[in-house]
Structure formats: C-alpha cells, structure tokens
Scaffold this active site. Sequence first.
Site, PDB file in Angstrom:
ATOM      1  N   GLU A   1     -19.488  -0.651  -7.518  1.00 47.91           N
ATOM      2  CA  GLU A   1     -18.661   0.541  -7.300  1.00 47.91           C
ATOM      3  C   GLU A   1     -17.346   0.377  -8.037  1.00 47.91           C
ATOM      4  O   GLU A   1     -16.751  -0.700  -8.037  1.00 47.91           O
ATOM      5  CB  GLU A   1     -18.389   0.720  -5.801  1.00 47.91           C
ATOM      6  CG  GLU A   1     -17.609   1.980  -5.457  1.00 47.91           C
ATOM      7  CD  GLU A   1     -17.462   2.153  -3.950  1.00 47.91           C
ATOM      8  OE1 GLU A   1     -16.748   3.079  -3.545  1.00 47.91           O
ATOM      9  OE2 GLU A   1     -18.057   1.360  -3.208  1.00 47.91           O
TER      10      GLU A   1
ATOM     11  N   GLU B   1       0.814  -1.215   0.000  1.00 47.85           N
ATOM     12  CA  GLU B   1       0.000   0.000   0.000  1.00 47.85           C
ATOM     13  C   GLU B   1       0.853   1.272   0.000  1.00 47.85           C
ATOM     14  O   GLU B   1       0.509   2.268   0.623  1.00 47.85           O
ATOM     15  CB  GLU B   1      -0.957   0.001   1.191  1.00 47.85           C
ATOM     16  CG  GLU B   1      -1.933  -1.177   1.172  1.00 47.85           C
ATOM     17  CD  GLU B   1      -2.953  -1.113   2.292  1.00 47.85           C
ATOM     18  OE1 GLU B   1      -2.921  -0.152   3.091  1.00 47.85           O
ATOM     19  OE2 GLU B   1      -3.784  -2.035   2.377  1.00 47.85           O
TER      20      GLU B   1
END
Length: 222
Positions: free
Chosen positions: A208, A116
């Site tokens: 989404e 990340e």
Amino acid sequence: MCGVALLFFSLLVLSDAITTRKIGVNYGRLGNNLPSAYQSIEILRSMRAGSVKLYDANPEILRLLARTNIHVSIMVTNDEIISIAANQTTANKWVEDNVLRYYPDTMIRTILVGNEVLSSSSDAAKQIWNHLVPAMRRIKISLRAQDIRNIKNPINISLNFALLQSNIKYTDPGTGLVYTNLLDQMLDSVVFAMTKLGYPDVRLSIAETGWPNAGDFRGSWC
C-alpha cells in the site's frame, strides 16, 4: 512486554549513510499501568537499544538517559510551537531548558518539532500549520548560537520528490547512488538495513502506498 509503550522504528539515517544493528524505540507515555521512567530506561538498556524517540523533553527521562550511549530524539510539543515560532528568545529558552541542561551527557541527536501536526484536520492543529516551519528555523538558530552542530532539526521533504513528480536529484554521500524520488530511497534503506542484518535475499512487495488527502480523518487516502 505487556503495558509497555515501546514501539520499534528504523535506525537508518540516509543523509549520513549510517546504519546500525541496534534497534530504535519510540517511548510513548500515554497509557495506564506503564512502567516507571527508571524501569523503562532499564528495559531499553537490556534490549541494547541504540536510539530512543521521546514525544516531549521529559526532564526525568533525559537525566536517566545520561551516559547510556543511547541516541535521543526529543520533541517540541504541539502546544509550544506557536510561541517558539513567534519569538527567538522563547526558542533560546526552550533549547536552554531542554537541551543544554542535559547535553552532552545525554546524547541528544535530533529535535523534532510537533507530532502529527499536518495529519490532523482539527481547528487546533490548523492554527499550528503556518507556525511549524518558523518554529523549526528558530530552534535551529538557537542550536547554531550555542555552536551545537551534531543535533539535527529535520527539514521538509519536497512534496513532488515524495510523489515521484520531481526533477530533483539527491546523491547519497555514502554510496554515491542518485535518487530522484523518496520511494526509491526508502526501499533502498530497507534493503540495505536487512542486508546488514544478514538477510540480503528477502523479496519486498509494496502492499500500500499513497499520500493522505485529509490526514487520519475518516481514514481517506488518495
């Protein structure tokens, strides 16, 4: 499975057109009241997991995974990236300590560089951003120097390809299907995996989608 930091992930590998009926597991170790490394690996074996992703290259876990036939992804941690990016000798030492020491008895198949990194807007993360790709390249050089070619060092995907704005065409070597964007690839991977599991007629809806404009910061998406 209370307290066990094991999360499932897809095992479809598009680049090799390989699918498996076995599940994959993300093995995280941040938490309390977690089972020991030995217990965790036994859980993986009892589940007949086909693949496991580690968030580091923990020696005890890599030893326990030897001769289990579980494919393993290990990770260069964020705090190691800058030093590896700056020096090939450091990269070679990382591969020696974290790959060669266990390979091939432990079936290391993927080396991930960082976790990340690009989704964080912290000052510490920003210092790593420009070193991410150089670190990946140095790890790849180290693997090639050892003539190790069945361990992948994932490469970047074109942003335009991900955003449906690219003229790039990717031909899947297994199916011959031609893709012009990442979304179609991802949807086909899900459909193909579900079909292999015996669920070919399940309709899919995209609830989404988007591209992060600031990572996880304030949960904002564009």
